[in-house]
Design a protein around this motif. Structure first.
Motif, short mmCIF file in Angstrom:
data_model
loop_
_atom_site.label_atom_id
_atom_site.label_comp_id
_atom_site.label_asym_id
_atom_site.label_seq_id
_atom_site.Cartn_x
_atom_site.Cartn_y
_atom_site.Cartn_z
N LYS A 19 -4.80 7.54 3.09
CA LYS A 19 -4.66 6.47 4.07
C LYS A 19 -3.65 6.86 5.15
CE LYS A 19 -6.13 2.57 1.31
NZ LYS A 19 -7.39 2.31 2.02
N ARG A 60 -15.26 -7.23 7.61
CA ARG A 60 -14.00 -6.55 7.92
C ARG A 60 -13.11 -6.43 6.68
NH1 ARG A 60 -9.96 -4.68 7.70
NH2 ARG A 60 -8.26 -4.40 9.20
N HIS A 119 -6.32 2.22 11.03
CA HIS A 119 -6.30 2.78 9.68
C HIS A 119 -7.23 3.99 9.70
CE1 HIS A 119 -3.88 -0.51 8.54
NE2 HIS A 119 -4.80 -1.40 8.83
N PHE A 138 -10.79 2.33 11.11
CA PHE A 138 -10.96 0.91 11.42
C PHE A 138 -9.56 0.33 11.61
CE2 PHE A 138 -9.53 -1.07 7.40
CZ PHE A 138 -9.49 0.05 6.57
N ASN A 151 -8.34 6.48 7.80
CA ASN A 151 -8.39 6.92 6.41
C ASN A 151 -9.41 8.04 6.25
OD1 ASN A 151 -6.56 4.92 6.07
ND2 ASN A 151 -7.98 3.45 5.16
N HIS A 190 -6.76 -2.53 13.79
CA HIS A 190 -6.37 -3.61 14.68
C HIS A 190 -6.23 -3.08 16.11
CE1 HIS A 190 -5.56 -5.15 10.65
NE2 HIS A 190 -4.70 -4.16 10.47
N LEU A 212 0.83 -1.22 0.00
CA LEU A 212 0.00 0.00 0.00
C LEU A 212 0.85 1.26 0.00
CD1 LEU A 212 -2.47 -1.46 2.57
CD2 LEU A 212 -3.21 -0.50 0.38
N THR A 250 -11.78 -1.86 2.88
CA THR A 250 -10.88 -1.17 1.96
C THR A 250 -11.56 -0.97 0.60
OG1 THR A 250 -8.94 -2.06 3.06
CG2 THR A 250 -8.63 -1.34 0.79
N GLU A 294 2.11 -0.77 9.90
CA GLU A 294 2.31 -2.08 9.27
C GLU A 294 2.52 -2.01 7.76
OE1 GLU A 294 -1.14 -4.61 9.74
OE2 GLU A 294 -2.48 -3.17 8.78
N HIS A 295 2.18 -0.91 7.10
CA HIS A 295 2.27 -0.88 5.64
C HIS A 295 3.65 -0.52 5.12
CE1 HIS A 295 -2.38 -0.06 5.42
NE2 HIS A 295 -2.08 -1.29 5.82
C1 2HG Z 1 -6.33 -3.84 6.50
O1 2HG Z 1 -6.13 -3.87 7.72
C2 2HG Z 1 -5.23 -3.41 5.59
O2 2HG Z 1 -7.40 -4.23 6.00
C3 2HG Z 1 -5.66 -2.28 4.64
O3 2HG Z 1 -4.10 -3.06 6.31
C4 2HG Z 1 -6.01 -1.01 5.34
O4 2HG Z 1 -7.18 -0.02 3.47
C5 2HG Z 1 -6.46 0.15 4.46
O5 2HG Z 1 -6.10 1.29 4.80
#
Ligand code: 2HG
Ligand code: ZN
Length: 462
Positions: free
Chosen positions: A342, A327, A384, A375, A386, A377, A75, A331, A416-417
């Protein structure tokens, strides 16, 4: 010079190992979101580590930089070439085999280009679990996961990719093959050199193979979706889940009401529970019995004390898959809503509610009309955050607004990206000069000519 290099590469790789026609290179030249277009000189597709080494030596002699590429699912634009037409994409996709599995020693060894899902399935067939799970697992590769230190939805229990890497095989910038693909749990003989290549996005060496840790496969799994009134309630639920489910908790994901609104409007996906402002998807796994009873008791307690407003525990594997589909499609729903910026940020887990509140205020004041799709973790503090832009809005200014709030919580602008090419400038601003200087020292030591993936993580030219 480039004609000479192409014929040298053709001699090393054979007819199926080299692509040089523009039409054949399209999918290697740009990332899957089509945000970072590039133009490679050619795509080298070696079939063995020895061929990777030969390609590196030939490109080096010709002065052509190399951009390693796995499944191209990143990403941050870390695996695509620049637009010069002079860089060689080195795709690992022909090195795609599982090399070995040891179900008792709990290890799997694979080529770098092995698709993550193929490795997961091989582990499952041996009755074991490769505990890294991410939306792109059907295309992402083992080498890409290692090179980016990928995260995903199971970090709360198993850690990031780094925590699973026991051994690595890498090719250095001068073509030297360093075989550290050991299966050892314990190995303190000198520097732990494999760490240099984990999460460094192919800028210090090319990962050609990896030995990863497996875990016993839990016999019982519970997957639950809950609606909660606020991020603080979600955090309270995390504490409850830690108390009641202990270290069986393997995923704890937070999703906003707006995320679910996107799912409904663009993909016709709806949750099987009453809507709320926020949602939590959690999963736990164990081999001993009693897990479901513990989860049901935890859900009842959460509903009783108001931490959760509604909730469901999947009755079947198919239902669990449906809950996860919600979930995993966020994206996609976001992409259909319009242009978004993002922000893959992390803060200390307990600060997530305060971060969300402060960032929402910053966006409402600094970018009125923008919509926040938050959204991620929660179990590991990675959100994220965004931002879907209103017409005419400046994405760079929004990055600054969000990352300034991240800085107030001593967080990270890339949980993480990775940095890729997307966040190089910001990394220079957000990380302390001493850390950047140390990174440059490493880069100069391992790749003095800036020949491996230049312009990724650090600016081109060092
Ligand atoms: C996720 O957790 C990915 O689904 C993508 O890391 C996150 O779209 C995103 O920003
Ligand atoms: Zn994520």
């Amino acid at each position: 010079m480039s004609a000479e290099l192409l014929s040298r590469l053709a001699a090393i790789l054979g007819p199926s190992g080299l692509l040089a026609d523009e039409a054949d290179m399209v999918s290697y030249a740009i990332d899957w979101r089509r945000l970072f277009p590039g133009r490679p000189l050619c795509v080298a597709r070696p079939a063995s580590t020895a061929e990777v080494s030969e390609v590196v030596k030939a490109c080096r002699a010709a002065g052509a930089a190399i951009v390693p590429q796995g499944g191209n699912t990143g990403l941050a634009g870390g695996a695509v070439p620049d637009a010069s037409g002079a860089q060689v994409v080195l795709s690992l996709n022909r090195m795609n085999k599982v090399r070995a599995i040891d179900p008792v020693g709990l290890t799997i060894s694979a080529d770098a280009g092995c698709i993550l899902k193929v490795a997961q399935d091989a582990a499952a067939e041996a009755g074991r679990l490769l505990p890294i799970s991410l939306a792109a697992e059907g295309s992402a590769t083992v080498g890409g996961v290692v090179s980016t230190n990928a995260g995903g939805v199971n970090v709360v229990r198993y850690g990031m990719a780094r925590a699973l890497v026991l051994g690595l095989e890498v090719v250095l910038a001068d073509g030297t093959v360093v075989d550290m693909a050991r299966q050892l749990r314990k190995d303190n003989a000198g520097y732990d050199l494999k760490q240099l290549f984990i999460g460094t996005e192919g800028t210090l060496g090319i990962v050609t193979g990896a030995v990863l840790r497996l875990v016993p496969r839990p016999r019982h799994t519970v997957t639950a979706l809950l609606s909660v009134p606020s991020p603080q309630a979600a955090l309270d639920l995390l504490a409850l889940a830690q108390d009641e489910l202990g270290d069986t908790l393997s995923a704890f994901e937070l999703m906003s009401g707006y995320s679910f609104d996107l799912l409904k409007r663009h993909l016709n996906l709806t949750p099987p529970i009453a809507s709320g402002d926020w949602f939590v998807l959690l999963e736990a796994g164990a081999s001993l019995s009693g897990l479901r009873e513990a989860a049901e008791a935890a859900l009842a307690a959460a509903l009783e004390n108001g931490t959760a407003l509604d909730g469901v525990i999947a009755e079947t594997g198919a239902q669990a898959t449906q809950l996860w589909a919600l979930r995993e499609h966020i994206t996609d729903g976001e992409a259909r809503e319009g242009k978004s910026m993002k922000h893959d940020v992390s803060v200390p887990i307990v600060d997530v509610p305060a971060f969300l509140e402060a960032a929402d205020i910053a966006i409402a004041e600094g970018a009125p009309g923008a919509k926040v799709n938050a959204f991620g973790h929660l179990g590991d503090g990675n959100i994220h955050y965004n931002v879907v832009l209103a017409p005419g809005q400046d994405g760079a200014a929004i990055n600054t607004l969000v990352h300034d709030v991240v800085a107030r919580f001593a967080g990270s602008i890339s949980a993480e990206h990775g940095i890729g090419q997307y966040r190089v400038d910001e990394l220079l601003i957000r990380r302390a000069p001493a850390e950047i200087a140390l990174a440059r020292t490493l880069k100069r030591a391992l790749d003095p000519d800036d020949f491996l993936n230049p312009g990724k993580v650090l600016p081109a030219g060092g």
